[in-house]
Design an enzyme around this catalytic site. Structure first.
Site, PDB file in Angstrom:
ATOM      1  N   LEU A 150       0.829  -1.216   0.000  1.00 27.99           N
ATOM      2  CA  LEU A 150       0.000   0.000   0.000  1.00 27.99           C
ATOM      3  C   LEU A 150       0.857   1.258   0.000  1.00 27.99           C
ATOM      4  CD1 LEU A 150      -0.037   1.518   3.004  1.00 27.99           C
ATOM      5  CD2 LEU A 150      -1.493  -0.398   3.580  1.00 27.99           C
ATOM      6  N   PHE A 253       6.269   7.366 -11.668  1.00 27.58           N
ATOM      7  CA  PHE A 253       7.486   7.389 -10.840  1.00 27.58           C
ATOM      8  C   PHE A 253       8.690   7.964 -11.579  1.00 27.58           C
ATOM      9  CE2 PHE A 253       7.316   5.818  -6.438  1.00 27.58           C
ATOM     10  CZ  PHE A 253       5.939   5.813  -6.346  1.00 27.58           C
ATOM     11  N   CYS A 264       9.408   4.492   4.160  1.00 26.99           N
ATOM     12  CA  CYS A 264       9.646   3.213   3.475  1.00 26.99           C
ATOM     13  C   CYS A 264      10.842   3.244   2.533  1.00 26.99           C
ATOM     14  CB  CYS A 264       8.390   2.798   2.727  1.00 26.99           C
ATOM     15  SG  CYS A 264       6.973   2.655   3.835  1.00 26.99           S
TER      16      CYS A 264
HETATM   17  C1  UGA Z   1       6.038   3.170  -0.944  1.00 23.01           C
HETATM   18  C2  UGA Z   1       5.656   2.243  -2.104  1.00 23.01           C
HETATM   19  O1  UGA Z   1       5.247   3.032  -3.211  1.00 23.01           O
HETATM   20  C3  UGA Z   1       4.529   1.294  -1.696  1.00 23.01           C
HETATM   21  O2  UGA Z   1       4.244   0.396  -2.745  1.00 23.01           O
HETATM   22  C4  UGA Z   1       4.988   0.522  -0.457  1.00 23.01           C
HETATM   23  O3  UGA Z   1       3.979  -0.353   0.009  1.00 23.01           O
HETATM   24  C5  UGA Z   1       5.326   1.501   0.644  1.00 23.01           C
HETATM   25  O4  UGA Z   1       6.378   2.379   0.201  1.00 23.01           O
HETATM   26  C6  UGA Z   1       5.801   0.715   1.834  1.00 23.01           C
HETATM   27  O5  UGA Z   1       6.856   0.087   1.749  1.00 23.01           O
HETATM   28  O6  UGA Z   1       5.067   0.623   2.821  1.00 23.01           O
HETATM   29  P1  UGA Z   1       4.957   5.396   0.090  1.00 23.01           P
HETATM   30  O7  UGA Z   1       6.143   5.450   1.006  1.00 23.01           O
HETATM   31  O8  UGA Z   1       3.590   5.608   0.651  1.00 23.01           O
HETATM   32  O9  UGA Z   1       4.899   3.969  -0.658  1.00 23.01           O
HETATM   33  O10 UGA Z   1       5.187   6.519  -0.997  1.00 23.01           O
HETATM   34  P2  UGA Z   1       5.414   6.597  -2.571  1.00 23.01           P
HETATM   35  O11 UGA Z   1       4.155   6.944  -3.237  1.00 23.01           O
HETATM   36  O12 UGA Z   1       6.169   5.426  -3.057  1.00 23.01           O
HETATM   37  O13 UGA Z   1       6.360   7.877  -2.646  1.00 23.01           O
HETATM   38  C7  UGA Z   1       7.639   7.839  -2.020  1.00 23.01           C
HETATM   39  C8  UGA Z   1       8.386   9.117  -2.232  1.00 23.01           C
HETATM   40  O14 UGA Z   1       8.799   9.211  -3.596  1.00 23.01           O
HETATM   41  C9  UGA Z   1       7.618  10.402  -1.946  1.00 23.01           C
HETATM   42  O15 UGA Z   1       8.466  11.275  -1.211  1.00 23.01           O
HETATM   43  C10 UGA Z   1       7.299  10.955  -3.313  1.00 23.01           C
HETATM   44  O16 UGA Z   1       7.193  12.353  -3.301  1.00 23.01           O
HETATM   45  C11 UGA Z   1       8.512  10.499  -4.104  1.00 23.01           C
HETATM   46  N1  UGA Z   1       8.275  10.390  -5.558  1.00 23.01           N
HETATM   47  C12 UGA Z   1       7.342   9.520  -6.036  1.00 23.01           C
HETATM   48  C13 UGA Z   1       9.025  11.165  -6.433  1.00 23.01           C
HETATM   49  O17 UGA Z   1       9.906  11.954  -6.015  1.00 23.01           O
HETATM   50  N2  UGA Z   1       8.800  11.039  -7.785  1.00 23.01           N
HETATM   51  C14 UGA Z   1       7.877  10.188  -8.287  1.00 23.01           C
HETATM   52  O18 UGA Z   1       7.748  10.123  -9.519  1.00 23.01           O
HETATM   53  C15 UGA Z   1       7.129   9.409  -7.395  1.00 23.01           C
END
Ligand code: UGA
Length: 436
Positions: A150, A253, A264
């Site tokens: 999630l 992403f 995470c």
């Molecule tokens: C992440 C994973 O996406 C989930 O699948 C996983 O279950 C979760 O970790 C976990 O291990 O529990 P999450 O930490 O909620 O989920 O956040 P993401 O949506 O993955 O974003 C992570 C970071 O990457 C954020 O700071 C976001 O701003 C950044 N990001 C995301 C970018 O800088 N660029 C992008 O294109 C996408």
């Protein structure tokens, strides 16, 4: 089915509420009495869209309750372990102490035929070790590793409609029996043809860390391209659009900006490296060290860009920060790039005024000395520069004329989320990461 969920943080509270939502009889258990008191009143201890509604409906149907008393796990057929595995202080490894403690506390209450289901993100090899521990005191119970994918901000919909289910099970009849039990837990998702992969413990554990490592790598890849773009006058957002049209690459992403944070991705790529080194396989994932370094350099770059834009000096400048959470739709500021940039600017002598739709209370706990205000208008009043550091919709959609008085019309877009033309047409100086 009667279910217990041990650990009621971001993962467990959502899991417990969603299991009740799909018809199970659920007890959520946590050692933190404050968290449990809030949940028992139907109030989530953190911001997560949709969670208040599923909590409330679970309470109303009587299928969901919360307690600090682990003995109330007794009678459940399936026990989910959803405690945190944070980064160990002074090390890159994950601290699996809470997982061990949860299982040890649970074991006296486990009955023959019960299934213990690990959802926490753990270093590969943990499940096999825990299975031995369970074997010693509850030999008729079976351990399954069922990683969770999630995303914060979409946690409820991701739990109710997962994009895949992964079960790591022991070999033989016990694995078959445990698979059947989990299939009935997830019957609704399976009826919708959700892909289900049944595998061994090590593969299930690795699926989770590999997925997060891949996502982190994808983000750092595009941020590495941003570094090259910055030096050559190219535009990383157009580059991402262009390469993203190739379905083998995909546009998701590939959003370049301040990089990844949260509870995470950062700690998972570090723990993966630490585990690989223990296994004598450090070289296999050494590239994750670069992924981490590229990611952290984005924060330096944001501070440098602010300094450059303000004429070489940050001290004494008034800086408005819009966004503190590690990503939109969350109040989570664990390893938040936005909050780190805000605190670094403040440490360099800037007069920082920061706001966020949900993450002020969590930011204040970590950085009590920053000045927090409720609205963008209050943050920007008399500002020398406005920094957008988390791409909340309300910031993406802001119009220059809605901001009110600023000392100078300078906006820095840390997430490449604003309509550049709109700001430039209104006479603002627009700067961003990875674009000329
Ligand atoms: C992440 C994973 O996406 C989930 O699948 C996983 O279950 C979760 O970790 C976990 O291990 O529990 P999450 O930490 O909620 O989920 O956040 P993401 O949506 O993955 O974003 C992570 C970071 O990457 C954020 O700071 C976001 O701003 C950044 N990001 C995301 C970018 O800088 N660029 C992008 O294109 C996408």
């Amino acid at each position: 089915m009667k279910i217990s969920v041990i650990g009621c943080g971001y993962l467990g509270a959502v899991h417990a509420a969603c299991m009740a939502e799909i018809g199970h009889d659920v007890v959520g258990i946590d050692v933190d009495p404050h968290k449990i008191a809030l949940l028992a009143e139907g109030k989530p201890p953190f911001f997560e869209p949709g969670l208040p509604e599923v909590l409330r409906s679970g309470m109303e149907t009587g299928r969901l309750r919360f307690t600090t008393d682990i003995s109330e796990a007794e009678g459940a057929q399936v026990h989910f372990i959803a405690v945190g595995t944070p980064q160990l202080a002074g090390s890159h490894s994950a601290d699996v102490g809470f997982v061990d403690a949860a299982i040890r506390a649970l074991l006296p209450h486990v009955a023959s035929g019960n299934v213990i289901v690990g959802k926490s993100t753990v270093p590969v090899g943990t499940a096999a070790r825990l299975a031995e521990l369970i074997e010693e005191s509850a030999p008729a119970a079976t351990l399954v590793w069922n990683p969770e994918f999630l995303r914060e901000g979409f946690a409820v919909s991701d739990t109710l409609a997962p994009d895949r289910l992964v079960y790591g099970v022991p070999a033989g009849d016990r694995g078959v029996a445990a698979t059947a039990v989990l299939d009935s837990v997830y019957a609704i998702a399976l009826a919708r043809d959700t892909p289900r992969i049944v595998t061994d413990y090590a593969t299930a554990e690795l699926v989770k860390v590999a997925a997060n490592a891949f996502l982190a790598t994808k983000i750092s890849f595009i941020n590495a391209m941003a570094e090259i773009a910055e030096a050559t006058g190219a535009d990383v957002t157009m580059l991402a659009d262009a390469i993203g049209h190739d379905p083998r690459i995909g546009r998701r992403f590939l959003n370049s900006g301040l990089g990844f944070g949260g509870g995470c991705l950062p700690k998972d790529i570090r723990a993966f490296q630490a585990r690989a080194e223990e296994l004598g396989l450090g070289a296999s994932v050494a590239f994750l060290g670069e992924v981490d370094a590229i990611n952290l350099r984005r924060r330096d770059r944001m501070v440098d860009l602010t300094r450059e834009t303000l004429g070489g000096e940050i001290a004494g400048k008034r800086i408005a920060i819009l966004g503190l959470a590690f990503k939109p739709n969350s109040d989570d500021v664990r390893d938040s790039p936005a909050l780190e940039v805000a605190s670094r600017l403040s440490a360099e002598g800037a007069i920082v005024r920061a706001t966020d739709p949900e993450a002020i209370h969590t930011s204040r706990l970590l950085y009590p000395d920053l000045e927090y205000v409720d609205t963008p208008q209050e943050a920007v009043a008399d500002a020398d520069a406005v920094l957008v550091l988390t791409e909340w919709n309300e910031y993406r959609e802001l119009l220059p004329e809605e901001l009110g008085a600023v000392a100078s019309t300078v906006i820095l877009d840390g997430r490449n989320c604003l309509n550049r033309e709109l700001w430039e047409d209104a006479g603002w100086l627009y700067r961003s990461l990875g674009r000329p």
